[in-house]
Motif scaffolding. Structure first.
Motif, PDB file in Angstrom:
ATOM      1  N   UNK A 133       0.826  -1.216   0.000  1.00 20.42           N
ATOM      2  CA  UNK A 133       0.000   0.000   0.000  1.00 20.42           C
ATOM      3  C   UNK A 133       0.860   1.266   0.000  1.00 20.42           C
ATOM      4  N   UNK A 134       1.872   1.409   0.881  1.00 22.42           N
ATOM      5  CA  UNK A 134       2.726   2.596   0.799  1.00 22.42           C
ATOM      6  C   UNK A 134       3.434   2.729  -0.537  1.00 22.42           C
ATOM      7  N   UNK A 135       3.867   1.598  -1.101  1.00 20.59           N
ATOM      8  CA  UNK A 135       4.526   1.643  -2.412  1.00 20.59           C
ATOM      9  C   UNK A 135       3.549   2.120  -3.479  1.00 20.59           C
ATOM     10  N   UNK A 136       2.332   1.618  -3.417  1.00 21.08           N
ATOM     11  CA  UNK A 136       1.305   2.044  -4.377  1.00 21.08           C
ATOM     12  C   UNK A 136       1.038   3.541  -4.256  1.00 21.08           C
ATOM     13  N   UNK A 137       0.946   4.049  -3.033  1.00 20.19           N
ATOM     14  CA  UNK A 137       0.695   5.476  -2.830  1.00 20.19           C
ATOM     15  C   UNK A 137       1.872   6.324  -3.322  1.00 20.19           C
ATOM     16  N   UNK A 138       3.101   5.808  -3.119  1.00 20.67           N
ATOM     17  CA  UNK A 138       4.271   6.531  -3.605  1.00 20.67           C
ATOM     18  C   UNK A 138       4.282   6.597  -5.130  1.00 20.67           C
ATOM     19  N   UNK A 139       3.974   5.473  -5.757  1.00 20.07           N
ATOM     20  CA  UNK A 139       3.905   5.460  -7.228  1.00 20.07           C
ATOM     21  C   UNK A 139       2.812   6.402  -7.716  1.00 20.07           C
ATOM     22  N   UNK A 140       1.705   6.422  -7.017  1.00 19.81           N
ATOM     23  CA  UNK A 140       0.602   7.323  -7.386  1.00 19.81           C
ATOM     24  C   UNK A 140       1.000   8.784  -7.252  1.00 19.81           C
ATOM     25  N   UNK A 141       1.732   9.122  -6.196  1.00 21.50           N
ATOM     26  CA  UNK A 141       2.147  10.502  -5.983  1.00 21.50           C
ATOM     27  C   UNK A 141       3.094  10.987  -7.074  1.00 21.50           C
ATOM     28  N   UNK A 144       2.860   7.923 -11.810  1.00 20.38           N
ATOM     29  CA  UNK A 144       3.358   6.846 -12.664  1.00 20.38           C
ATOM     30  C   UNK A 144       2.329   5.748 -12.895  1.00 20.38           C
ATOM     31  N   UNK A 145       1.201   5.815 -12.194  1.00 19.45           N
ATOM     32  CA  UNK A 145       0.178   4.785 -12.375  1.00 19.45           C
ATOM     33  C   UNK A 145      -0.315   4.752 -13.817  1.00 19.45           C
ATOM     34  N   UNK A 146      -0.437   3.540 -14.331  1.00 21.08           N
ATOM     35  CA  UNK A 146      -0.966   3.333 -15.681  1.00 21.08           C
ATOM     36  C   UNK A 146      -0.161   4.075 -16.739  1.00 21.08           C
ATOM     37  N   UNK A 150       6.077   3.080 -15.236  1.00 23.32           N
ATOM     38  CA  UNK A 150       5.884   2.408 -13.962  1.00 23.32           C
ATOM     39  C   UNK A 150       6.523   1.024 -13.964  1.00 23.32           C
ATOM     40  N   UNK A 151       6.755   0.461 -15.151  1.00 26.35           N
ATOM     41  CA  UNK A 151       7.405  -0.838 -15.269  1.00 26.35           C
ATOM     42  C   UNK A 151       8.925  -0.719 -15.364  1.00 26.35           C
ATOM     43  N   UNK A 152       9.432   0.515 -15.415  1.00 28.95           N
ATOM     44  CA  UNK A 152      10.859   0.723 -15.638  1.00 28.95           C
ATOM     45  C   UNK A 152      11.534   1.430 -14.470  1.00 28.95           C
ATOM     46  N   UNK A 153      10.939   2.519 -13.989  1.00 25.35           N
ATOM     47  CA  UNK A 153      11.633   3.388 -13.041  1.00 25.35           C
ATOM     48  C   UNK A 153      11.550   2.963 -11.576  1.00 25.35           C
ATOM     49  N   UNK A 154      10.372   2.713 -10.997  1.00 27.37           N
ATOM     50  CA  UNK A 154      10.279   2.581  -9.542  1.00 27.37           C
ATOM     51  C   UNK A 154      11.079   1.432  -8.937  1.00 27.37           C
ATOM     52  N   UNK A 218       8.159 -10.484 -15.300  1.00 25.58           N
ATOM     53  CA  UNK A 218       7.412  -9.642 -14.371  1.00 25.58           C
ATOM     54  C   UNK A 218       5.936  -9.568 -14.759  1.00 25.58           C
ATOM     55  N   UNK A 219       5.084  -9.826 -13.806  1.00 24.04           N
ATOM     56  CA  UNK A 219       3.649  -9.692 -14.027  1.00 24.04           C
ATOM     57  C   UNK A 219       2.944  -9.024 -12.845  1.00 24.04           C
ATOM     58  N   UNK A 220       3.526  -9.157 -11.631  1.00 26.39           N
ATOM     59  CA  UNK A 220       2.841  -8.641 -10.446  1.00 26.39           C
ATOM     60  C   UNK A 220       2.745  -7.116 -10.488  1.00 26.39           C
ATOM     61  N   UNK A 221       3.843  -6.453 -10.861  1.00 25.06           N
ATOM     62  CA  UNK A 221       3.805  -4.990 -10.932  1.00 25.06           C
ATOM     63  C   UNK A 221       2.788  -4.517 -11.965  1.00 25.06           C
ATOM     64  N   UNK A 222       2.738  -5.209 -13.098  1.00 20.86           N
ATOM     65  CA  UNK A 222       1.751  -4.843 -14.126  1.00 20.86           C
ATOM     66  C   UNK A 222       0.332  -5.099 -13.616  1.00 20.86           C
ATOM     67  N   UNK A 223       0.158  -6.158 -12.854  1.00 26.49           N
ATOM     68  CA  UNK A 223      -1.162  -6.487 -12.316  1.00 26.49           C
ATOM     69  C   UNK A 223      -1.653  -5.417 -11.340  1.00 26.49           C
ATOM     70  N   UNK A 224      -0.725  -4.807 -10.618  1.00 27.59           N
ATOM     71  CA  UNK A 224      -1.088  -3.815  -9.607  1.00 27.59           C
ATOM     72  C   UNK A 224      -1.179  -2.405 -10.183  1.00 27.59           C
TER      73      UNK A 224
END
Length: 301
Positions: A133-141, A144-146, A150-154, A218-224
């Motif tokens: 959840x914190x990682x998701x919020x950081x990516x959102x901030x 980088x979502x969608x 997001x598949x390269x940098x974080x 990799x599939x989990x990061x794409x799934x999320x």
């Protein structure tokens, strides 16, 4: 001279020959055990699904057909997934090298100020993470979502790659080489790009292989983090195809259900081949460097 060498050649005793025979026999058995599942998947993917489900396919394909591959090829998203995955592998591998190789070299230099503190800073995330959840919020901030990035940098910084690279640089690039380069008027950047990198092809190839395989699988990061079908990688597309075929087979009845299930099983084999073949074709070209990299990782820096 040749005669002398031949005469000095040590002859193996009977016990040594027996030991070699047993050793080679065990190695051959292990090779068969490792390779046969992959071979079976390939021949099962092109065989008659009835014969595969009845266990009649063992060593040679029977009733050869390419229905599973034809059905896979009919999915337009499959080619989009291939394109996306190739792009993720290329850009992800390049960015991983750009980030981790300089960090590994810097940590390998004993004169680096705060070297121990920086090493601990990199090691902590190996054992403790903030969670999903914190990682998701950081990516959102970072907006980088969608997105493609997001598949390269974080997730490009990998502590294990840095440790392997640091071990290599510490053991292979002595401080005396830097002192000699200074006498010739070479600065830090010039020394790194002109001397260090050309001498580090092995560790660069190893980290590039690891990063490429990681990106390919990799599939989990794409799934999320991905919702746009046009950005989804191959693994997610193949997962969706498998789920859709299993759903179809469970919704049908009678003879149609049996046929749908057989086709779903056949597609499973084809999916494994399609997803694994590119990486398996790439591996022989970097196998030498890969083996060397495994030894590098086993040494202490």
């Amino acid at each position: 001279m040749k005669t002398a060498v031949r005469n000095n050649k040590v002859k193996k005793s009977k016990e040594d020959k027996i030991f070699d025979f047993i050793l080679y026999g065990i190695a051959a058995i292990l090779i068969v055990v490792a390779l046969y599942p992959m071979y079976f998947i390939v021949i099962a993917s092109i065989s008659n699904p009835n014969l595969v489900s009845n266990g009649e396919i063992l060593f040679l394909p029977k009733g050869i057909n390419f229905k599973a591959y034809e059905q896979l090829a009919s999915y337009s998203q499959l080619w989009t997934g291939y394109k996306n995955t190739i792009l993720y592998v290329i850009f992800g591998t390049i960015f991983t090298l750009v980030v981790n190789i300089p960090a590994a070299y810097a940590l390998s230099r004993r004169k680096l100020y705060g070297r121990k503190a920086l090493t601990i800073f990199y090691l902590i995330p190996m054992f403790f993470t903030g969670g999903l959840i914190p990682t998701y919020l950081a990516v959102q901030q970072f907006h980088l979502l969608d997105t493609f990035w997001v598949m390269v940098l974080p997730f490009s910084v990998v502590t294990y790659y840095i440790i392997v690279g640091r071990t290599f640089f510490a053991n292979s690039i002595p401080e005396e080489l830097w002192e000699a380069a200074q006498l010739d008027g070479c600065g830090y950047m010039g020394f790194f790009f002109r001397i260090v990198l050309p001498l580090s092809k092995a560790v660069i190839a190893v980290i590039a292989l690891w990063a490429a395989v990681g990106q390919w699988n990799s599939y989990f990061n794409a799934l999320i983090y991905l919702r746009d079908p046009e950005l989804q990688p191959l693994q997610i597309i193949l997962r969706n195809i498998l789920i859709s075929n299993q759903t179809i087979s469970s919704m049908t009845t009678g003879a149609a259900a049996a046929e749908a299930k057989q086709m779903a099983d056949l597609i499973k084999y084809a999916v494994i081949v399609v997803s694994s073949a590119p990486i398996m074709c790439l591996y022989p070209f970097v196998q030498k460097h890969f083996n060397q990299g495994v030894m590098l990782g086993s040494l202490k820096g």
